[in-house]
Design a protein around this motif. Structure first.
Motif, PDB file in Angstrom:
ATOM      1  N   SER A   1      -7.681   1.689   2.101  1.00  0.00           N
ATOM      2  CA  SER A   1      -6.909   0.574   1.573  1.00  0.00           C
ATOM      3  C   SER A   1      -7.818  -0.590   2.171  1.00  0.00           C
ATOM      4  O   SER A   1      -7.399  -1.682   1.614  1.00  0.00           O
ATOM      5  CB  SER A   1      -5.636   0.328   2.220  1.00  0.00           C
ATOM      6  OG  SER A   1      -5.489   0.212   3.484  1.00  0.00           O
ATOM      7  N   VAL A   2      -8.464  -0.465   3.115  1.00  0.00           N
ATOM      8  CA  VAL A   2      -9.268  -1.607   3.839  1.00  0.00           C
ATOM      9  C   VAL A   2     -10.126  -2.549   2.527  1.00  0.00           C
ATOM     10  O   VAL A   2     -10.046  -3.591   2.660  1.00  0.00           O
ATOM     11  CB  VAL A   2     -10.266  -1.263   4.885  1.00  0.00           C
ATOM     12  CG1 VAL A   2     -10.906  -2.407   5.413  1.00  0.00           C
ATOM     13  CG2 VAL A   2      -9.337  -0.816   5.999  1.00  0.00           C
TER      14      VAL A   2
ATOM     15  N   VAL B   1      -9.969  -9.189   6.895  1.00  0.00           N
ATOM     16  CA  VAL B   1      -9.040  -8.370   6.819  1.00  0.00           C
ATOM     17  C   VAL B   1      -8.968  -7.779   8.370  1.00  0.00           C
ATOM     18  O   VAL B   1      -9.603  -6.993   8.859  1.00  0.00           O
ATOM     19  CB  VAL B   1      -9.415  -6.910   6.073  1.00  0.00           C
ATOM     20  CG1 VAL B   1      -8.255  -5.832   5.966  1.00  0.00           C
ATOM     21  CG2 VAL B   1      -9.815  -7.326   4.547  1.00  0.00           C
TER      22      VAL B   1
ATOM     23  N   ALA C   1      -8.031  -3.980   0.283  1.00  0.00           N
ATOM     24  CA  ALA C   1      -7.456  -5.340   0.989  1.00  0.00           C
ATOM     25  C   ALA C   1      -8.329  -6.476   0.864  1.00  0.00           C
ATOM     26  O   ALA C   1      -8.213  -7.798   0.504  1.00  0.00           O
ATOM     27  CB  ALA C   1      -6.853  -4.929   2.218  1.00  0.00           C
TER      28      ALA C   1
ATOM     29  N   GLU D   1      -3.770  -6.790   7.688  1.00  0.00           N
ATOM     30  CA  GLU D   1      -3.058  -5.349   7.601  1.00  0.00           C
ATOM     31  C   GLU D   1      -1.869  -4.963   8.228  1.00  0.00           C
ATOM     32  O   GLU D   1      -1.790  -5.414   9.281  1.00  0.00           O
ATOM     33  CB  GLU D   1      -4.228  -4.350   7.480  1.00  0.00           C
ATOM     34  CG  GLU D   1      -5.127  -4.231   6.437  1.00  0.00           C
ATOM     35  CD  GLU D   1      -6.259  -3.199   7.040  1.00  0.00           C
ATOM     36  OE1 GLU D   1      -6.403  -2.824   7.907  1.00  0.00           O
ATOM     37  OE2 GLU D   1      -7.065  -2.915   6.054  1.00  0.00           O
TER      38      GLU D   1
ATOM     39  N   ARG E   1      -5.872  -6.373  11.284  1.00  0.00           N
ATOM     40  CA  ARG E   1      -4.415  -5.831  11.531  1.00  0.00           C
ATOM     41  C   ARG E   1      -3.670  -6.673  12.269  1.00  0.00           C
ATOM     42  O   ARG E   1      -3.650  -7.551  13.081  1.00  0.00           O
ATOM     43  CB  ARG E   1      -4.720  -4.482  12.217  1.00  0.00           C
ATOM     44  CG  ARG E   1      -5.702  -3.470  11.388  1.00  0.00           C
ATOM     45  CD  ARG E   1      -5.205  -2.186  11.654  1.00  0.00           C
ATOM     46  NE  ARG E   1      -6.817  -1.544  10.936  1.00  0.00           N
ATOM     47  CZ  ARG E   1      -7.731  -1.269  11.572  1.00  0.00           C
ATOM     48  NH1 ARG E   1      -7.975  -1.353  12.932  1.00  0.00           N
ATOM     49  NH2 ARG E   1      -8.658  -0.407  10.590  1.00  0.00           N
TER      50      ARG E   1
ATOM     51  N   ILE F   1      -1.092   1.600   7.878  1.00  0.00           N
ATOM     52  CA  ILE F   1      -0.843   0.218   7.184  1.00  0.00           C
ATOM     53  C   ILE F   1      -0.102   0.497   5.785  1.00  0.00           C
ATOM     54  O   ILE F   1      -0.434   1.149   5.268  1.00  0.00           O
ATOM     55  CB  ILE F   1      -2.483  -0.117   6.911  1.00  0.00           C
ATOM     56  CG1 ILE F   1      -3.065  -0.315   8.404  1.00  0.00           C
ATOM     57  CG2 ILE F   1      -2.563  -1.471   6.234  1.00  0.00           C
ATOM     58  CD1 ILE F   1      -4.575  -0.127   8.307  1.00  0.00           C
TER      59      ILE F   1
ATOM     60  N   GLU G   1       0.972  -3.114   9.829  1.00  0.00           N
ATOM     61  CA  GLU G   1       1.160  -1.681  10.576  1.00  0.00           C
ATOM     62  C   GLU G   1       2.927  -1.456  10.672  1.00  0.00           C
ATOM     63  O   GLU G   1       3.491  -2.353  10.904  1.00  0.00           O
ATOM     64  CB  GLU G   1       0.473  -1.279  11.691  1.00  0.00           C
ATOM     65  CG  GLU G   1      -0.925  -1.480  11.822  1.00  0.00           C
ATOM     66  CD  GLU G   1      -1.539  -1.961  13.230  1.00  0.00           C
ATOM     67  OE1 GLU G   1      -1.470  -3.372  13.336  1.00  0.00           O
ATOM     68  OE2 GLU G   1      -2.006  -1.099  14.006  1.00  0.00           O
TER      69      GLU G   1
ATOM     70  N   VAL H   1      -0.613  -5.571   2.816  1.00  0.00           N
ATOM     71  CA  VAL H   1      -1.671  -6.520   3.140  1.00  0.00           C
ATOM     72  C   VAL H   1      -0.872  -7.904   3.051  1.00  0.00           C
ATOM     73  O   VAL H   1      -0.263  -8.466   1.874  1.00  0.00           O
ATOM     74  CB  VAL H   1      -2.867  -6.643   2.347  1.00  0.00           C
ATOM     75  CG1 VAL H   1      -3.792  -7.646   2.569  1.00  0.00           C
ATOM     76  CG2 VAL H   1      -3.493  -5.277   2.226  1.00  0.00           C
TER      77      VAL H   1
ATOM     78  N   LEU I   1       0.861  -1.219  -0.053  1.00  0.00           N
ATOM     79  CA  LEU I   1      -0.094  -0.125  -0.052  1.00  0.00           C
ATOM     80  C   LEU I   1       0.781   1.224   0.170  1.00  0.00           C
ATOM     81  O   LEU I   1       0.319   2.349   0.145  1.00  0.00           O
ATOM     82  CB  LEU I   1      -0.927   0.225   1.234  1.00  0.00           C
ATOM     83  CG  LEU I   1      -2.078  -1.171   1.142  1.00  0.00           C
ATOM     84  CD1 LEU I   1      -2.536  -1.376   2.669  1.00  0.00           C
ATOM     85  CD2 LEU I   1      -3.048  -1.430   0.213  1.00  0.00           C
TER      86      LEU I   1
END
Lengths: 83, 441, 330
Positions: free
Chosen positions: B205-206, B350, B209, B46, B352, B34, B48, B37, B22
């Motif tokens: 971006s979620v 999805v 993803a 995701e 994190r 983030i 970080e 992925v 990303l």
């Protein structure tokens, strides 16, 4: 809201809430929670989605009416006329 | 500095596939952004970043699968904010009006040394217009405040910094209440209890993803997931001497309180029973800390923070238990929001990285799917798993009368190396007690 | 523990110490007590009152006013197989015997390649508060705690006064016991617990908000401060060091790990004190547990004044401890 619109709305909302659930697999009369393995949070997310799309507030006591696909369609189509 | 490596997103993860980057070289990233992925055997997650900097190079290409620990990107640290400088260094920097975050370190591993600060101080003086040459001053409140303004640096206690890094809090963003406006433990805990900021530059971006996750090969993924769950559970049963306890909890008070509370609430802020169950579990940990933490290197290490893993079954098969952080101090409404958000994201695959790697205790709520009680398998290296069964009306004798009340069976699977049955019993009793006072949760 | 199941006796610190000496004299015939005025006068602080009559002049020996001589004689007796207990009137006077203590008692085991140990116990009074001014009031424990080869103890309770002496007599190496002059009249219950070690620190009060480290004469003010703090909603954990050398850092480090704040209370002068050592160890080994700088409450850096109000102002009082804790915030 017509019958078809209500059906489509439920399908879209359900897809957002639980993308891995298959609405076509639900038999008539079967409860959504059982057929689709919805837990209470999924169900609440579904109701929230429906409220947001229709603009109506659905009280908790009406939840049982939404338990089957047919019940939910009836409930949604009746929303405007009752109000 | 800044090798960015494939993170371990759970005790069972050995490798991961970079599904999507990303960010690209040259992009500026901040702690918590983030950046990628990653697909594991269990889920799409995701990733970080934990420091501020600029992306130098993407080492691993999209689609490539690499073992945990492999360098997948290189970052140039824009600041060394994540580094803890020694008090002497900070004091010197303060005197010389040097912003430590702007100093490039020449020490071991890129650490900033005394010489670096002096050099930066000298450069600063040379560059300054005549008459503005800073004079090292005596320490004092006024000077301190001025230095803070000049450097943008935050005074904070060592413990506050350590805690902040554990809880993923940026000390610089915390309002200090200690001497001289310094950030102390209480400030960090307060900041941790506040609901996490939503959105941010990477929020968009979620969805992207999610697409990636959906397009991955579903069949393979399921088989891999089955295998991963199997491996982890086999390890748990092999290594952890489980003991099991169960108790029946009368949830009339909780159910009634919820109904009443929800009457006044719009649908978006309604509460469900699992939120109360998760909260009660997190709070009960305070009384019986042996349930919360990790068993590593032959010893139990209790955790000060309570990150509750919530077991979520996936309809396609498999189960994952991502964490909600600091549940013990989270307001019920925030917990409810977190829970809803987590369930939706788990369902869409999805999650994190920070959610996957650090639950300190797990709650499973199979009861919603109709079973009366669940004796779960502990997620290593955790030491306890609490299970809640279906709520159902049961005949109960109370005060010499027979009545019908909604009840559920709560169970505990716990690691005998970390606690004994007596303490486990105390833990369940504390959960029961807390559920009798839902208004305090 | 209730009084019904565990009988207790209220005695003074002085009586506890006397009982401890009597126990040592009874249990081991090699033990004798030696010092200025310990016999006929019964001890400058009346600790040994009655012992001369009970044990005779062979075992309760008055000495000339020469600390160097009678401490040296004690070292010789210890080397010769005896178990002497030597009393020095105050730590200020012990300076005269410093050469014997540091160069002989502490060093002989090492100088002789392990051939000669010195099983000597030296008791001395320390501390201020009795208006005896700058030559009788100082707290120089840190000087002795600095020296390898010595064990340095600081009994602050009736129990420790009664029970630290015998294990000290049994110790094969020199032990120095500091008795705070203000404690002799302190009265308290002697518990039945017979086990007392001479190595560990003790947690005298449990609390989770701040750790107060104290020893000897400052345990009282620390406990009093903790009660005042409790009334303000701050629960202090009070650690009594008990042994100043070796220093049981584990206990106070673990406590700081729980409370994240530390105040060290020491009747010695701040510079080069026991409190300095404690603060340094906390900073060295628990830095990342600290939520505030380690703070110290010590005596003012002046020779102890005679005037009552000045002496009080110079000493670490409970209100200064309370203020130091409050200043930590949080």
């Amino acid at each position: 809201m017509t019958d078809d619109e209500a059906r489509a709305l439920i399908r879209t909302t359900l897809h957002q809430v639980a993308p891995d659930a298959d609405l076509d697999a639900v038999e008539p009369g079967e409860t959504l929670q059982e057929a689709l393995d919805l837990d209470s949070i999924d169900f609440l997310n579904l109701v929230t989605g429906l409220c947001e799309s229709t603009g109506f507030e659905i009280p908790e006591r009406d939840y049982p009416q939404l338990s089957t696909l047919e019940g939910a369609v009836d409930y949604l189509t009746g929303l405007g006329s009752a109000g | 500095m800044g090798d960015f490596t494939m993170p371990s997103l759970g005790a069972d993860m050995e490798e991961g596939t970079v599904n999507q980057w990303l960010v690209k070289p040259g992009d500026e990233v901040h702690r918590g952004d983030i950046v990628a992925v990653v697909e594991t055997e269990k889920s799409t997650i995701e990733i970080e970043v934990f420091e501020n900097g600029v992306v130098d190079e993407l080492v691993v290409e999209e689609g490539e699968t690499v073992p945990v620990g492999t360098v997948i990107a290189r970052l140039t640290s824009e600041t060394t904010a994540a580094t803890v400088h020694s008090p002497v260094l900070r004091h010197l920097a303060e005197q010389l009006h040097v912003d430590l975050s702007s100093v490039t370190g020449s020490g071991v591993g890129g650490t900033v040394t005394r010489a670096d600060v002096e050099r930066a101080g000298a450069a600063r003086v040379e560059g300054a217009p005549p008459g503005t040459r800073p004079v090292p001053q005596r320490r004092g409140q006024r000077h301190r405040k001025a230095a803070e303004r000049a450097t943008g640096r935050t005074r904070s206690s060592p413990y506050a910094r350590r805690l902040a890094s554990q809880l993923g809090i940026d000390v610089a963003a915390v309002q200090g209440s200690g001497p001289g406006g310094s950030v102390v433990e209480a400030d960090v805990r307060r900041a941790a209890a506040e609901p996490a900021g939503t959105g941010g530059p990477m929020a968009a971006s979620v969805e992207a993803a999610g697409e990636v996750a959906a397009s991955s090969q579903v069949g393979d993924k399921q088989a891999a997931m089955r295998q991963a769950v199997g491996a982890l559970m086999a390890r748990s049963k092999r290594e952890i001497p489980h003991y099991y306890l169960s108790t029946t909890i009368d949830v009339a008070a909780a159910v009634t309180w919820l109904e009443r509370a929800n009457l006044e609430r719009p649908v978006t802020s309604r509460l469900v029973l699992p939120a109360l169950l998760v909260k009660a579990t997190a709070r009960a940990v305070a009384k019986v800390p042996e349930m919360n933490g990790f068993f590593v290197d032959d010893e139990f290490r209790p955790s000060a923070a309570v990150h509750v893993g919530v077991a979520i079954s996936l309809r396609s098969g498999g189960v994952i238990a991502p964490a909600i952080h600091d549940v013990d101090t989270l307001a019920l409404d925030d917990l409810m929001r977190a829970l809803r958000d987590l369930v939706v994201r788990a369902r869409s695959g999805v999650l994190r990285s920070s959610e996957m790697s650090d639950p300190t205790i797990t709650v499973t709520n199979l009861g919603e799917l109709g079973v009366e009680s669940v004796f779960g398998v502990i997620y290593p290296p955790q030491v306890a798993l609490v299970g809640f069964g279906q709520v159902g009306d049961r005949v109960v004798a109370r005060d010499g009368m027979v009545g019908v009340r909604p009840c559920l069976t709560a169970t505990l699977s716990a690691d005998h190396r970390a606690s004994d049955g007596h303490r486990g019993g105390r833990f369940l009793a504390e959960i029961d007690r807390l559920l009798q006072e839902p208004e305090t949760l | 523990m209730s009084a019904a199941t565990t009988p207790t006796t209220a005695i003074t610190y002085r009586e506890a110490m006397r009982e401890a000496i009597r126990e040592a004299l009874v249990r081991d015939e090699r033990v004798f007590l030696m010092g200025e005025d310990v016999g006929r006068y019964g001890g400058c602080y009346a600790v040994s009152l009655g012992l001369l009559e009970e044990f005779g002049p062979e075992r309760i020996r008055d000495t000339p006013l020469s600390e160097s001589a009678f401490v040296g004689a004690g070292i010789g007796a210890a080397l010769g197989g005896m178990r002497p207990i030597v009393e020095i009137m105050t730590v200020n006077f012990s300076m005269l015997a410093l050469d014997q203590i540091v160069n002989n008692a502490a060093a002989l085991l090492y100088m002789s390649g392990g051939q000669f140990n010195v099983p000597l116990v030296i008791r001395m009074t320390t501390g201020a508060g009795r208006q005896v001014a700058a030559q009788h009031s100082h707290s120089l424990e840190a000087w002795y705690a600095h020296v390898p080869g010595l064990r340095v103890l600081s009994p602050a309770t009736i129990d420790d006064a009664r029970r630290m002496l015998w294990p000290s007599v049994c110790d094969p190496d020199p032990v120095i016991i500091f008795e705070h002059g203000q404690l002799y009249n302190a009265r308290g219950e002697l518990t039945e617990d017979p086990v007392t070690d001479i190595t560990s620190a003790a947690i005298r009060r449990r609390g989770e908000d701040v750790t107060i480290v104290a020893f000897g004469g400052t345990l009282g003010p620390a406990l009093e401060a903790s009660e005042q703090l409790a009334a303000q909603g701050i629960e202090a954990e009070v650690i009594d060091l008990r042994s100043l050398r070796p220093l049981d850092s584990e206990t106070f480090l673990a406590s700081v790990g729980r409370t994240h704040r530390a105040v060290v209370v020491d009747e010695g002068w701040r510079t080069g004190s026991v409190s300095a050592e404690v603060a340094a160890r906390i900073t060295e080994e628990a830095f990342y547990d600290l939520d505030a700088p380690v703070t110290r409450v010590c005596s003012a850096e002046v020779p102890m004044p005679y005037a009552k109000h000045l002496e009080e102002a110079a000493l670490p009082q409970p209100d200064k401890v309370v203020a130091a804790v409050r200043q930590l915030g949080g």
